[in-house]
Scaffold this motif. Structure first.
Motif, PDB file in Angstrom:
ATOM      1  N   ALA A 170       0.833  -1.204   0.000  1.00  0.00           N
ATOM      2  CA  ALA A 170       0.000   0.000   0.000  1.00  0.00           C
ATOM      3  C   ALA A 170       0.867   1.254   0.000  1.00  0.00           C
ATOM      4  O   ALA A 170       1.879   1.327   0.695  1.00  0.00           O
ATOM      5  CB  ALA A 170      -0.920  -0.010   1.216  1.00  0.00           C
ATOM      6  N   GLN A 171       0.446   2.259  -0.791  1.00  0.00           N
ATOM      7  CA  GLN A 171       1.159   3.528  -0.908  1.00  0.00           C
ATOM      8  C   GLN A 171       0.323   4.641  -0.285  1.00  0.00           C
ATOM      9  O   GLN A 171      -0.893   4.733  -0.519  1.00  0.00           O
ATOM     10  CB  GLN A 171       1.436   3.860  -2.378  1.00  0.00           C
ATOM     11  N   ASN A 196      -5.839   0.870  -4.270  1.00  0.00           N
ATOM     12  CA  ASN A 196      -4.980   1.492  -3.262  1.00  0.00           C
ATOM     13  C   ASN A 196      -5.656   2.754  -2.740  1.00  0.00           C
ATOM     14  O   ASN A 196      -6.063   3.624  -3.521  1.00  0.00           O
ATOM     15  CB  ASN A 196      -3.617   1.845  -3.858  1.00  0.00           C
ATOM     16  N   ARG A 206      -4.236  -1.416   0.624  1.00  0.00           N
ATOM     17  CA  ARG A 206      -4.239  -1.865  -0.763  1.00  0.00           C
ATOM     18  C   ARG A 206      -4.868  -3.247  -0.814  1.00  0.00           C
ATOM     19  O   ARG A 206      -4.585  -4.098   0.039  1.00  0.00           O
ATOM     20  CB  ARG A 206      -2.828  -1.905  -1.330  1.00  0.00           C
TER      21      ARG A 206
END
Length: 703
Positions: A170-171, A196, A206
């Motif tokens: 995950a960002q 995400n 995410r």
């Protein structure tokens, strides 16, 4: 059997008390400048554009660019996987020279790397993922093939190398949604989604998921796969990051064991025929993998991380399979096999970047503890003769659809329980002497404790303690060019790579040893184009064979050797032209008679020449084309050297069109010229015919 909760407490305690790990550039903000780092090092699954990668962290567990890793590493990025419309690990590895695919009995990933066969040298984010199953790529950012023995980083096994999958994570800086689907001319289809979402400034979620249905030219072949993988990233402070993930994979498919051989070649004229029972030949697997990792910057050039991974695998497969043919009839036998496995792994590393007397160091110290409980059972098939007793094999006339007599499963003939505990500690120093010379040296200590109980209740056990060294010298005439020489070892206990059973006769034997010698060059032609070359020798020793003083006794006298050359050019050759081109020359033989083959035999499934090339060319802003080539030289199906798989060329093609900035369509063609060939085998009579011309069309939507 020892229960897992107590083991979990022990292993987790080891990891988090030591508080170490593979450092990232993000968690080492206070580290001294490193001029030799050409660009940001990416440790987790953050997307890169194009086919080139400069991330060498997996090969050292430190923030090291690939050009400074004294080892051959092949990388397949997410862009290349998308361009080739590949969803399964085995299909992706066809484009890696030096890697040959074994059929895996139609139910698992199994490969040869530099002539060494493995069902277990698979990793997920640097942690072992060693059960026997097929691995999907829906939640994978890239694939790394690290070649040559290197126990310092990976521990036991990995004699020819290892395959590591880097997960998508995950960002926290963007919301992104991608959905796609495709279908081919045989009816196989896949649907996938990637979502995400930041949940604030420092937390993100995410979710990746996929559903696939399998089909092919082979009669009766079908199956389906479902997978879902949520991940959470949380920045707990300016120098602290936590990543948690869970993966659930559910796979069910027909177990296809392929064709028998006749006259030293694959049986001709029956490439579509199924040599089994489509109702009985089934393989199912459920895999649960949960993982937690924390990265912590400590200041002053020091950083640490710790990881814990729990995995549970529940596998059943059954099959009838061909064992021989005279051209008129085929002999069939069969069995049902069931495997359960629980793995618990805790790993911790401490990384420091500092100078002493004008010499720069990147020091790695780490520990790893793991626990593995496995059960493997088997029941053989018995065929009814109609008038007599049941038999374990039967001859039936060869036909497009076999007339198989009634059969049943006998009482269990295998029930192996195994308990494996491993404790490891390692240290490695990367020493930069001036601007042009770097030295990497380290040692790993492993304590390997295995107990097994067989169907008769016989307990066998062995404890091994091994020290595995690694030494590499890197000379850099310029920042963009490195010349290296390296030496590394690995070992494999005599129980084999799945550790289901130690035979009583094997309790006294030391592990097999793998020794890799390699010299090579890595040249960053441009920031996005990487050329590598390597010359290597891999020796396998301590293999069981007949004693030279008494052939009726077994001794550790067997030896084999593989020598080879590897070349790879990957990245952007010209503006708009991405390519991954590779060639490998391999020569390997049994040097001293083993229990499996006499001296002088060529190693199985070791093609002398392999060439692969995948190209993507953007012709306009919206339209691009792809072209792939695979050449595989002839190879022996087994160590008997009695059956040859002929050489072949395969041509693949693709076309890409962006309808809008958010919607694109893609056409992939495999085996453009409809060649008949046999790329893999499991012994002399389980040979897999390749898929003929096939076309797949897909749509991808990005928001």
């Amino acid at each position: 059997m020892v229960q897992f909760p107590s083991r979990f407490a022990l292993l987790a305690g080891c990891a988090f008390l030591a508080l170490p790990g593979s450092a990232s550039a993000e968690t080492a903000a206070d580290a001294p400048d490193r001029d030799y780092l050409p660009r940001e090092i990416i440790v987790t699954g953050e997307q890169q554009e194009g086919y080139a990668s400069d991330d060498g962290t997996t090969g050292t567990k430190t923030p090291t660019p690939l050009i400074d890793v004294p080892q051959t590493v092949a990388v397949i990025t997410s862009d290349q996987l998308q361009d080739q419309a590949i969803t399964q690990l085995g299909e992706a590895l066809r484009y890696v020279p030096g890697v040959s695919l074994e059929t895996g009995e139609g139910h698992r990933d199994e490969i040869f790397i530099r002539g060494q066969e493995t069902t277990a040298d698979f990793y997920l984010d640097g942690l072992r993922d060693d059960a026997q199953y097929y691995r999907s790529l829906y939640n994978v950012e890239r694939i790394e093939v690290l070649k040559g023995a290197n126990a310092l980083i990976f521990g036991r096994g990995g004699g020819g190398g290892v395959v590591n999958r880097v997960s998508k994570t995950a960002q926290t800086d963007k919301t992104a949604v991608t959905a796609g689907g495709s279908v081919d001319n045989f009816g196989a289809l896949d649907l996938s989604g990637d979502f995400n979402q930041p949940l604030g400034d420092n937390v993100a979620l995410r979710l990746n998921g996929t559903y696939e249905e399998f089909d092919s030219h082979r009669d009766f072949y079908e199956g389906r796969f479902f997978g879902i993988s949520p991940t959470l990233t949380a920045r707990l402070g300016p120098d602290t990051k936590l990543v948690a993930s869970y993966t659930y994979d559910d796979d069910s498919r027909v177990t296809d064991r392929g064709l028998p051989s006749l006259g030293g070649r694959p049986l001709e004229g029956f490439d579509k025929a199924f040599f089994g029972d489509p109702e009985f030949n089934r393989a199912t697997n459920e895999a649960h993998i949960a993982r937690l990792r924390i990265d912590q910057g400590l200041g002053g050039g020091w950083s640490a991380n710790a990881s814990v991974q729990y995995a549970n695998y529940d596998k059943v497969y059954a099959n009838l399979l061909p064992s021989s043919t005279n051209g008129t009839t085929v002999r069939l036998s069969g069995y049902e096999d069931y495997q359960d496995r629980e793995n618990l792994i805790a790993q911790a590393n401490l990384v420091g970047e500092f100078d002493t007397g004008g010499v720069s160091h990147t020091l790695l110290t780490g520990i790893e503890a793991s626990s593995q409980d496995s059960f493997n059972g088997r029941r053989n098939v018995q065929f009814g003769t109609g008038t007599g007793p049941f038999t374990g094999s039967v001859d039936v006339p060869i036909a497009r659809v076999l007339a198989i007599p009634a059969f049943s499963l006998a009482a269990p003939n295998r029930a192996n329980d195994s308990e494996l505990s491993v404790l490891s500690a390692y240290i490695q120093d990367q020493i930069a002497i001036g601007d042009h010379v770097e030295l990497i040296a380290g040692l790993r200590w492993d304590r390997f404790d295995l107990e097994t109980t067989n169907l008769a209740g016989t307990l066998t056990a062995r404890v091994d303690e091994k020290v595995s060294p690694r030494v590499g010298l890197i000379v850099k005439p310029t920042e963009a060019l490195s010349l290296y020489a390296s030496y590394a070892t690995s070992f494999l206990p005599q129980s084999g790579d799945q550790f289901f059973l130690i035979a009583p006769s094997d309790q006294a034997f030391e592990p097999e040893k793998f020794t890799n010698y390699e010299i090579g060059a890595k040249w960053l032609l441009t920031p996005d184009l990487f050329l590598t070359a390597a010359l290597f020798q891999l020796d396998r020793t301590n293999t069981k064979g007949p004693s030279p003083t008494d052939p009726t006794l077994v001794a550790l006298v067997g030896e084999s050797r593989t020598k080879g050359i590897e070349l790879n050019l990957v990245g952007e050759i010209l503006p708009g032209w991405q390519a991954n081109i590779g060639y490998t020359y391999l020569d390997g033989e049994i040097r001293t008679t083993t229990s499996s083959a006499p001296a002088g035999r060529r190693l199985e499934q070791l093609p002398e020449h392999q060439f692969t090339a995948w190209n993507h060319v953007e012709l306009t802003d919206k339209f691009g084309v792809g072209l792939g080539l695979i050449y595989q030289d002839e190879q022996f199906a087994s160590l008997s050297n009695a059956v040859t798989l002929p050489d072949y060329w395969r041509v693949d093609a693709a076309a890409y069109y962006d309808i809008t900035d958010q919607v694109s369509v893609q056409l992939n063609i495999e085996n453009l010229f409809d060649e008949s060939y046999y790329p893999s085998a499991h012994g002399d009579n389980n040979i897999q015919p390749a898929e003929p011309f096939s076309a797949r069309i897909g749509v991808r939507v990005r928001i």
